[in-house]
Design an enzyme around this catalytic site. Structure first.
Site, PDB file in Angstrom:
ATOM      1  N   TYR A  90     -22.026 -10.039  28.582  1.00  0.00           N
ATOM      2  CA  TYR A  90     -22.742  -8.824  28.169  1.00  0.00           C
ATOM      3  C   TYR A  90     -22.748  -7.838  29.320  1.00  0.00           C
ATOM      4  CZ  TYR A  90     -24.704  -8.786  23.546  1.00  0.00           C
ATOM      5  OH  TYR A  90     -24.854  -8.657  22.195  1.00  0.00           O
TER       6      TYR A  90
ATOM      7  N   GLU B 187     -23.893  -4.208  28.884  1.00  0.00           N
ATOM      8  CA  GLU B 187     -24.381  -2.903  28.402  1.00  0.00           C
ATOM      9  C   GLU B 187     -24.592  -1.975  29.589  1.00  0.00           C
ATOM     10  OE1 GLU B 187     -27.591  -4.479  26.122  1.00  0.00           O
ATOM     11  OE2 GLU B 187     -26.774  -3.679  24.265  1.00  0.00           O
TER      12      GLU B 187
ATOM     13  N   ASP C 169      -8.124  14.217  17.839  1.00  0.00           N
ATOM     14  CA  ASP C 169      -8.034  12.785  17.545  1.00  0.00           C
ATOM     15  C   ASP C 169      -6.556  12.425  17.685  1.00  0.00           C
ATOM     16  OD1 ASP C 169      -7.744  10.282  16.517  1.00  0.00           O
ATOM     17  OD2 ASP C 169      -9.077  10.587  14.806  1.00  0.00           O
TER      18      ASP C 169
ATOM     19  N   THR D  87      -6.943   5.611  19.673  1.00  0.00           N
ATOM     20  CA  THR D  87      -6.919   4.148  19.601  1.00  0.00           C
ATOM     21  C   THR D  87      -5.897   3.658  20.621  1.00  0.00           C
ATOM     22  OG1 THR D  87      -5.342   4.315  17.799  1.00  0.00           O
ATOM     23  CG2 THR D  87      -7.634   3.907  17.201  1.00  0.00           C
TER      24      THR D  87
ATOM     25  N   LYS E  84      -1.731   1.664  18.731  1.00  0.00           N
ATOM     26  CA  LYS E  84      -0.632   2.194  17.909  1.00  0.00           C
ATOM     27  C   LYS E  84       0.622   2.298  18.796  1.00  0.00           C
ATOM     28  CE  LYS E  84      -3.599   4.287  14.396  1.00  0.00           C
ATOM     29  NZ  LYS E  84      -4.997   4.343  14.876  1.00  0.00           N
TER      30      LYS E  84
ATOM     31  N   ARG F 297      -6.303  -3.814  20.058  1.00  0.00           N
ATOM     32  CA  ARG F 297      -7.041  -2.995  19.089  1.00  0.00           C
ATOM     33  C   ARG F 297      -8.265  -2.443  19.789  1.00  0.00           C
ATOM     34  NH1 ARG F 297      -4.963  -3.452  14.284  1.00  0.00           N
ATOM     35  NH2 ARG F 297      -6.359  -1.891  13.454  1.00  0.00           N
TER      36      ARG F 297
HETATM   37  N1  DSN Z   1      -5.661   3.158   9.574  1.00  0.00           N
HETATM   38  C1  DSN Z   1      -4.961   3.998  10.528  1.00  0.00           C
HETATM   39  C2  DSN Z   1      -3.625   4.385  10.042  1.00  0.00           C
HETATM   40  O1  DSN Z   1      -2.960   3.567   9.430  1.00  0.00           O
HETATM   41  O2  DSN Z   1      -3.183   5.506  10.269  1.00  0.00           O
HETATM   42  C3  DSN Z   1      -5.762   5.138  10.904  1.00  0.00           C
HETATM   43  O3  DSN Z   1      -7.061   4.760  11.141  1.00  0.00           O
END
Ligand code: DSN
Length: 432
Positions: A64, A66, A210, A236, A239, A245
């Site tokens: 933990y 925080e 974003d 994120t 990708k 993730r």
């Molecule tokens: N679910 C993602 C995508 O496939 O683009 C975006 O959050």
């Protein structure tokens, strides 16, 4: 100190899982087999490195923490403080950003923190509409963002099918949003950050990008970065970036405290320190020439795949792509998105149906598919293989029926197996 050998984590931990929970262990193995067996073309997925997986599977999960480095609410944080500091330093250096917060659990959590930082409930955001390529968290009615905030949406132009910046400017002047958001899940073209900055300045709005989909291409220095223009950039890490993730936020220095407080304690509790460590590993991987070459290949492959499908009558929206993904209109081949996804799945090709701008179909049927090159590029494929991949998609969409017993589906699966001999996902290190 624990002696570190290659078996310290993986060997004993997987053997232990196998012994204690063969059901879950078996599913982990069959999911790995699935990832190895098919063509993975979901634009938001990738295959992260064994180094990132090792950090994810570590005992940092137990801690933990925080708060932030040197200001925690728990004892025993000396080691995780070092981990988080490294992750922050690597993120700010990679993205040339003033400040980074590496704690968001996901892209949606990062986006929630951006709202929390800059908006009060009921205030107005201007963002791309979901059905033109935006995202649920950009004000869609069933998401917190659409329920708690007043969302106004811009879309794409009918002629170019690319972002309608004139409409964005007109809506900004009309609605005076507190924040304007750029980015989405199905935008194949580069975004004009300079123009959006000018619109934000004109109406006094916070500029939020974003960048979840394309941040990996920014990290690889193959497309322009939003960081110099935006007040805040959320993304994120799993990708094109190819990390664990998770989510992260970079911002201008003047917003650093506001963003940090919005992530913790406003939106989240304890950070996932194993995931923060994995993000640090990934940021270091992305700062290498090898990753930059990968990012360029992702772009080249996406363009080649879009062009290959176009030649076969599956038209790319906007005519092509400048990024890692393309969105295709299936109406030319007379198949809807839902059926195309199912047919491809049965033939060993994993992709997703997607609404296209001005889609006459409902979202759960859709007239399009979205394809992305990150995973197959990680497997070492190049533009030549994209011609084969385009042909396999076209055959699956137009000549099969969605059942795995169909003769053509079987034939396609055989061709994929042959292709993957040269381009395996997670090659077995023990194989000859
Ligand atoms: N679910 C993602 C995508 O496939 O683009 C975006 O959050």
């Amino acid at each position: 100190m624990t002696a570190v050998t290659p078996d310290t984590f993986y060997g004993p931990s997987f053997s232990s899982l196998l012994e204690r929970d063969p059901d879950i262990a078996g599913l982990l193995v069959s999911e790995l087999d699935r990832q190895r067996a098919g063509l993975q073309l979901i634009a938001s997925e990738n295959q992260t490195s064994p180094a990132v997986l090792a950090a994810l599977g570590s005992t940092l999960s137990n801690k933990y923490a925080e708060g932030y480095p040197d200001a925690r609410y728990y004892g025993g944080c000396a080691e995780v403080d070092k981990v988080e500091k490294l992750a922050i330093e690597r993120a700010t250096s990679l993205f040339q950003a003033d400040h980074a917060n590496v704690q968001p659990h996901s892209g949606a959590s990062a986006n929630l923190a951006v709202y929390g930082a800059f908006l009060k409930p009921g205030e107005t955001i201007l963002a791309m509409s979901l059905d033109h390529g935006g995202h649920l968290t950009h004000g869609f009615k069933v998401s917190f963002s659409g329920k708690w905030f007043n969302a106004v949406h811009y879309g794409v132009r009918t002629d170019t099918e690319d972002i309608d910046y004139d409409q964005m400017e007109q809506l900004a002047k009309e609605h005076r949003p507190k924040m304007i958001c750029a980015g989405g899940s199905a935008i194949p073209r580069l975004i004009d950050f300079e123009r959006i900055r000018a619109i934000c300045d004109e109406v006094g709005a916070i500029m939020w990008v974003d960048a979840a989909h394309f941040i990996g291409l920014v990290a690889g220095k193959v497309i322009p970065s939003p960081v110099p223009y935006a007040d805040v950039v959320s993304f994120t890490t799993h990708k094109v970036l190819r990390g664990p993730r998770g989510g992260a936020i970079v911002c201008k220095d003047k917003h650093a405290k506001t963003i940090d407080r919005a992530v913790f304690p406003m939106m989240q509790g304890g950070p996932l320190m194993h995931c923060v460590a994995a993000k640090a590993v990934n940021f270091a991987e992305c700062a290498t020439p090898a990753y930059q070459a990968y990012a360029q290949q992702v772009l080249d492959n996406a363009s080649a795949l879009a062009a290959g499908l176009d030649e076969l009558g599956i038209r790319p929206i906007t005519g092509g792509t400048d990024t890692h993904l393309s969105l295709h209109d299936l109406r030319g081949v007379g198949v809807n998105g839902r059926d195309a996804e199912a047919r491809c799945d049965a033939a060993g090709i994993v992709l997703n149906k997607n609404a296209i701008p001005f889609d006459p179909e409902k979202p759960n049927i859709a007239s399009g598919i979205r394809v992305g090159s990150p995973s197959v590029t990680t497997q070492g494929m190049g533009v030549e293989q994209m011609q084969t991949v385009a042909q396999l998609i076209h055959r699956a969409v137009t000549e099969t029926d969605g059942t795995s017993e169909h003769a053509v589906a079987k034939e396609i699966r055989g061709q994929i197996t042959d292709l993957l001999v040269s381009y395996p996902a997670y090659p077995d290190p023990t194989a000859g």
